[in-house]
Design a protein around this motif. Structure first.
Motif, PDB file in Angstrom:
ATOM      1  N   GLU A  98      39.719  36.967  31.443  1.00  0.00           N
ATOM      2  CA  GLU A  98      40.417  36.928  30.158  1.00  0.00           C
ATOM      3  C   GLU A  98      41.784  37.595  30.299  1.00  0.00           C
ATOM      4  O   GLU A  98      41.972  38.469  31.160  1.00  0.00           O
ATOM      5  CB  GLU A  98      39.587  37.626  29.086  1.00  0.00           C
ATOM      6  N   PRO A  99      42.749  37.237  29.457  1.00  0.00           N
ATOM      7  CA  PRO A  99      44.117  37.769  29.585  1.00  0.00           C
ATOM      8  C   PRO A  99      44.283  39.137  28.922  1.00  0.00           C
ATOM      9  O   PRO A  99      45.268  39.389  28.231  1.00  0.00           O
ATOM     10  CB  PRO A  99      44.948  36.696  28.872  1.00  0.00           C
ATOM     11  N   ASP A 100      43.307  40.016  29.135  1.00  0.00           N
ATOM     12  CA  ASP A 100      43.293  41.323  28.478  1.00  0.00           C
ATOM     13  C   ASP A 100      42.992  42.400  29.515  1.00  0.00           C
ATOM     14  O   ASP A 100      41.891  42.424  30.085  1.00  0.00           O
ATOM     15  CB  ASP A 100      42.224  41.320  27.385  1.00  0.00           C
ATOM     16  N   PRO A 101      43.940  43.308  29.794  1.00  0.00           N
ATOM     17  CA  PRO A 101      43.710  44.336  30.814  1.00  0.00           C
ATOM     18  C   PRO A 101      42.498  45.217  30.530  1.00  0.00           C
ATOM     19  O   PRO A 101      41.845  45.703  31.455  1.00  0.00           O
ATOM     20  CB  PRO A 101      45.005  45.162  30.787  1.00  0.00           C
ATOM     21  N   THR A 102      42.173  45.427  29.257  1.00  0.00           N
ATOM     22  CA  THR A 102      41.038  46.289  28.932  1.00  0.00           C
ATOM     23  C   THR A 102      39.711  45.659  29.330  1.00  0.00           C
ATOM     24  O   THR A 102      38.694  46.351  29.407  1.00  0.00           O
ATOM     25  CB  THR A 102      41.013  46.622  27.430  1.00  0.00           C
ATOM     26  N   ARG A 103      39.721  44.346  29.565  1.00  0.00           N
ATOM     27  CA  ARG A 103      38.490  43.665  29.985  1.00  0.00           C
ATOM     28  C   ARG A 103      38.354  43.600  31.499  1.00  0.00           C
ATOM     29  O   ARG A 103      37.370  43.081  32.027  1.00  0.00           O
ATOM     30  CB  ARG A 103      38.474  42.234  29.419  1.00  0.00           C
ATOM     31  N   ALA A 104      39.318  44.147  32.218  1.00  0.00           N
ATOM     32  CA  ALA A 104      39.289  44.069  33.678  1.00  0.00           C
ATOM     33  C   ALA A 104      38.030  44.681  34.288  1.00  0.00           C
ATOM     34  O   ALA A 104      37.455  44.111  35.229  1.00  0.00           O
ATOM     35  CB  ALA A 104      40.539  44.732  34.266  1.00  0.00           C
ATOM     36  N   PRO A 105      37.530  45.843  33.805  1.00  0.00           N
ATOM     37  CA  PRO A 105      36.312  46.397  34.415  1.00  0.00           C
ATOM     38  C   PRO A 105      35.113  45.459  34.349  1.00  0.00           C
ATOM     39  O   PRO A 105      34.207  45.545  35.180  1.00  0.00           O
ATOM     40  CB  PRO A 105      36.064  47.670  33.594  1.00  0.00           C
ATOM     41  N   ALA A 106      35.101  44.552  33.379  1.00  0.00           N
ATOM     42  CA  ALA A 106      33.982  43.615  33.274  1.00  0.00           C
ATOM     43  C   ALA A 106      33.922  42.658  34.461  1.00  0.00           C
ATOM     44  O   ALA A 106      32.891  42.030  34.709  1.00  0.00           O
ATOM     45  CB  ALA A 106      34.085  42.817  31.971  1.00  0.00           C
ATOM     46  N   LEU A 107      35.028  42.541  35.208  1.00  0.00           N
ATOM     47  CA  LEU A 107      35.068  41.658  36.374  1.00  0.00           C
ATOM     48  C   LEU A 107      34.430  42.285  37.604  1.00  0.00           C
ATOM     49  O   LEU A 107      34.141  41.585  38.579  1.00  0.00           O
ATOM     50  CB  LEU A 107      36.518  41.291  36.707  1.00  0.00           C
ATOM     51  N   ARG A 108      34.221  43.616  37.578  1.00  0.00           N
ATOM     52  CA  ARG A 108      33.780  44.309  38.795  1.00  0.00           C
ATOM     53  C   ARG A 108      32.468  43.768  39.367  1.00  0.00           C
ATOM     54  O   ARG A 108      32.384  43.542  40.589  1.00  0.00           O
ATOM     55  CB  ARG A 108      33.668  45.805  38.529  1.00  0.00           C
ATOM     56  N   PRO A 109      31.411  43.533  38.584  1.00  0.00           N
ATOM     57  CA  PRO A 109      30.183  43.010  39.207  1.00  0.00           C
ATOM     58  C   PRO A 109      30.404  41.689  39.939  1.00  0.00           C
ATOM     59  O   PRO A 109      29.885  41.492  41.037  1.00  0.00           O
ATOM     60  CB  PRO A 109      29.235  42.847  38.009  1.00  0.00           C
ATOM     61  N   ALA A 110      31.191  40.783  39.343  1.00  0.00           N
ATOM     62  CA  ALA A 110      31.448  39.500  39.999  1.00  0.00           C
ATOM     63  C   ALA A 110      32.269  39.692  41.267  1.00  0.00           C
ATOM     64  O   ALA A 110      31.994  39.073  42.306  1.00  0.00           O
ATOM     65  CB  ALA A 110      32.169  38.556  39.041  1.00  0.00           C
ATOM     66  N   LEU A 111      33.276  40.541  41.203  1.00  0.00           N
ATOM     67  CA  LEU A 111      34.119  40.779  42.375  1.00  0.00           C
ATOM     68  C   LEU A 111      33.333  41.473  43.484  1.00  0.00           C
ATOM     69  O   LEU A 111      33.537  41.202  44.670  1.00  0.00           O
ATOM     70  CB  LEU A 111      35.338  41.606  41.968  1.00  0.00           C
ATOM     71  N   ALA A 112      32.418  42.362  43.106  1.00  0.00           N
ATOM     72  CA  ALA A 112      31.576  43.021  44.109  1.00  0.00           C
ATOM     73  C   ALA A 112      30.630  42.017  44.765  1.00  0.00           C
ATOM     74  O   ALA A 112      30.375  42.087  45.973  1.00  0.00           O
ATOM     75  CB  ALA A 112      30.791  44.159  43.462  1.00  0.00           C
ATOM     76  N   ALA A 113      30.087  41.085  43.973  1.00  0.00           N
ATOM     77  CA  ALA A 113      29.215  40.056  44.534  1.00  0.00           C
ATOM     78  C   ALA A 113      29.976  39.173  45.519  1.00  0.00           C
ATOM     79  O   ALA A 113      29.453  38.786  46.563  1.00  0.00           O
ATOM     80  CB  ALA A 113      28.617  39.207  43.405  1.00  0.00           C
ATOM     81  N   LEU A 114      31.224  38.857  45.205  1.00  0.00           N
ATOM     82  CA  LEU A 114      32.059  38.076  46.116  1.00  0.00           C
ATOM     83  C   LEU A 114      32.277  38.815  47.426  1.00  0.00           C
ATOM     84  O   LEU A 114      32.206  38.230  48.509  1.00  0.00           O
ATOM     85  CB  LEU A 114      33.406  37.780  45.465  1.00  0.00           C
TER      86      LEU A 114
END
Length: 662
Positions: A98-114
């Motif tokens: 999403e285009p919202d910096p405050t939502r960036a931490p929500a990406l961590r599980p997906a990025l860690a899985a990658l």
């Protein structure tokens, strides 16, 4: 998918997983990608399609002559195992943000899985028309969540605060979005020319840092061609050392054509993923199952990737036999006679296959991820015991479909516990039981696994004397029942002297003493007790093992009633992971659950995340994951293991300490 074997000069079939947190718009983007590839999907609410958001959906298509498999992965943290399985068969991923910096931490599980799966990816900023901060600020916030270097591939063009197009920083061409059409080439707006030159130079510098030939050109002031930048970008993205950042909108179809072209040019060949899994290029057909589904018409379907060779319907590897090959160009399956390396298809009737199973070679699970440990459990029953067999069969199939579910039988409480990743995860399982099997199950919180122990040492004399005609029953035991230190368990000591109790009866006394610990005065197992046989008596005719067991059990029961029973509850060591912005809230939550905080530290490899270690009573763990996610924007999770028994809290003792039979 075309159904024709790839010919020379054409890419082998490739796969791409769409991942990211719930609410990012993955499904909308998938539908836009499929639409641009000429495949019209039915509405997401159509019952012929798997429900988006709770399981991975597979669709095949052809774009500009190349065959693709697109995997729409669920974004909820409770369904992370589905996404992790999909990544194992993907050549590339698109992380939808999403285009919202405050939502960036929500990406961590997906990025860690990658990172764990070593899958290269493109970062796609969806809903770009809602971008309200500078692109650099947004990218910087997301960069903090991944160790892969992010590089802007596009520079947004804004009009009245709304993104209406972009500049491709490699070709330095400007494009304007058109609703559900490919973007139109336009002149570079004068107000972004300076910013574009700076962004282009930053991209060149980033790529030159990884290429000595490019670096020499940059240092020497020579121009670097777009072809050279494309080549270097393709190499770095394919190696997973760099990820392009792109912008668009799945809802409006903006940036979708550019994303397709990026995937087409930059996604590695399937052979790269095969090498990542250690698949040798030579040999017979080899396929790996990544998902199992039971369909009402087709029966068991095993979704698999063909890693090597040509797999034909009816093929056998000596263990399993393929009973049908199905492809999914759209919402409905099409039967195939064969499938080729790189393709993702569904295989029928692979008996015994589960997610991770390899067909064609004894090569183990090819690095398939283990399911995450369960964090939530409910006791499951059916109102009518006649349905017990059906429930058992249904649960067996459910566990084949979803490896993140587990089923355990608790020998202490008698509960059959369905365990998984949270409330929504178990709710999906229950809904499948209802729809697929017509089973309306009853769910309840698991019973407490309490124990009992004693506070004082008691001497007890038990005597059994019965005469019923013929041989009677006689046994005499003098016992001492004493508490032990916590965790020391049960101990039997024989201190009989002078043959007061013959040696052949001592094992019966020991066995009966231990058996008597199965249920104390309040109905729970008794632990940490020493039973000492001090003296006794026997009859040469009427004594027997059974008589001594009966006398011992009577003596133990009377001793426990006098010794001051104390209820104990299990205490677990819990390790909670959450963004460090929520650490204080996590500690307050644990304290409110009678937890003892042992400390906290940075989570290894997870910038901006903490791990909090605590001792928490097992009775408080049932709802911990629900409350934790409520306190951490849905991101917190934990692992736990039994640590010790401690005296139960007063409110538990009042609620649970009821005499057996009342």
């Amino acid at each position: 998918m075309s159904g024709h074997e790839p010919h020379a000069g054409r890419h082998a079939p490739r796969s791409c997983a769409l991942i990211g947190p719930h609410g990012g718009g993955k499904t909308m983007l998938l539908e836009a990608l499929m639409d641009m590839a000429g495949v019209k999907l039915r509405h997401a609410g159509d019952k012929s399609l798997p429900e988006p958001g709770t399981e991975t959906r597979l669709f095949n298509c052809t774009y500009m002559g190349d065959d693709w498999s697109l995997l729409d992965c669920p974004g909820g943290i409770e369904f992370g195992a589905e996404a992790a399985a999909a990544l194992c068969v993907a050549d590339m991923a698109v992380v939808v943000a999403e285009p919202d910096p405050t939502r960036a931490p929500a990406l961590r599980p997906a990025l860690a899985a990658l990172a764990a799966a070593c899958v290269p990816f493109v970062l796609f900023i969806n809903k770009a028309d809602q971008l309200a901060v500078p692109a650099a600020e947004l990218i910087s916030a997301i960069q903090a969540e991944t160790g892969t270097r992010l590089v802007a591939r596009e520079l947004p063009i804004l009009e009245q605060g709304r993104m209406v197009g972009y500049v491709d920083l490699v070709s330095e061409r400007a494009y304007r979005y058109r609703e559900r059409l490919a973007s139109a080439v336009v002149a570079l707006p004068g107000d972004v020319a300076g910013e574009e030159h700076s962004a282009h130079d930053a991209l060149v510098d980033t790529l030159a840092d990884r290429d000595d030939a490019l670096l020499e050109k940059v240092i020497g002031g020579e121009a670097v061609s777009a072809a050279e930048l494309f080549a270097r970008l393709r190499h770095d993205v394919g190696e997973g050392t760099l990820a392009e950042v792109m912008f668009g909108s799945g809802l409006h179809g903006n940036g979708v054509a550019r994303l397709w072209k990026t995937l087409r040019h930059d996604a590695p060949d399937p052979s790269a993923a095969a090498r990542r899994h250690g698949v040798a290029p030579e040999g017979g057909p080899l396929a790996q199952v990544f998902k199992v589904s039971y369909a009402s018409q087709a029966g068991k379907l095993c979704y698999a990737r063909i890693w090597r060779g040509t797999l034909r319907d009816g093929a056998s590897d000596g263990v399993m036999r393929v009973g049908g090959i199905f492809a999914f160009p759209g919402p409905e399956a099409q039967k195939r006679a064969e499938a080729w390396a790189g393709e993702l298809v569904a295989l029928g009737r692979l008996e015994g296959a589960v997610a991770g199973t390899v067909f064609g070679a004894a090569q183990g699970r090819l690095g398939f991820p283990a399911p995450p440990p369960a964090v939530y459990a409910l006791a499951i029953t059916v109102p009518d015991h006649k349905d017990d067999v059906r429930l058992s069969t249904a649960l067996g199939r459910l566990l084949e479909e979803d490896t993140a579910l587990s089923l355990t039988r608790d020998p202490e409480t008698g509960d059959t516990r369905l365990e998984g990743q949270g409330e929504a995860h178990l709710a999906r399982a229950v809904e499948r039981l209802r729809k697929g099997w017509g089973l309306n199950v009853t769910l309840a919180g698991p019973k407490l696994r309490l124990k009992e122990t004693i506070r004082a040492t008691v001497q007890e004399h038990a005597r059994l004397k019965r005469q019923t005609g013929g041989h009677g029953q006689f046994a005499d035991v003098k016992l001492e029942v004493a508490p032990r230190a916590r965790g020391e368990g049960f101990l039997f000591i024989d201190r009989v002297t002078g043959g007061a109790v013959p040696r052949q009866y001592i094992p019966a006394v020991a066995a009966a003493a231990e058996e008597a610990m199965a249920k104390g005065p309040f109905g729970y197992p008794v632990v940490d007790v020493t039973v000492t046989l001090q003296d006794g008596g026997f009859h040469s005719v009427d004594s027997s093992d059974m008589a001594f067991k009966t006398a011992t059990r009577t003596g133990i029961a009377e001793a426990l009633a006098k010794a001051g029973t104390m209820l104990l509850e299990p205490v677990h060591k819990v390790r909670v992971s959450a963004p460090n912005t929520h650490t204080a809230a996590v500690q307050r939550l644990l304290s409110a659950k009678r937890g003892q905080i042992l400390g906290y530290e940075a989570k290894p490899g997870w910038h901006g995340w903490d791990e909090t270690l605590a001792l928490v009573p097992e009775a408080e763990l049932h709802r911990l994951i629900l409350d934790l996610r409520a306190q951490t924007a849905g991101l917190g999770t934990f692992v736990h293991e039994f640590d010790h028994l401690a005296e139960a809290a007063a409110h538990l003792a009042e609620r649970a300490a009821k005499p057996a039979g009342l």
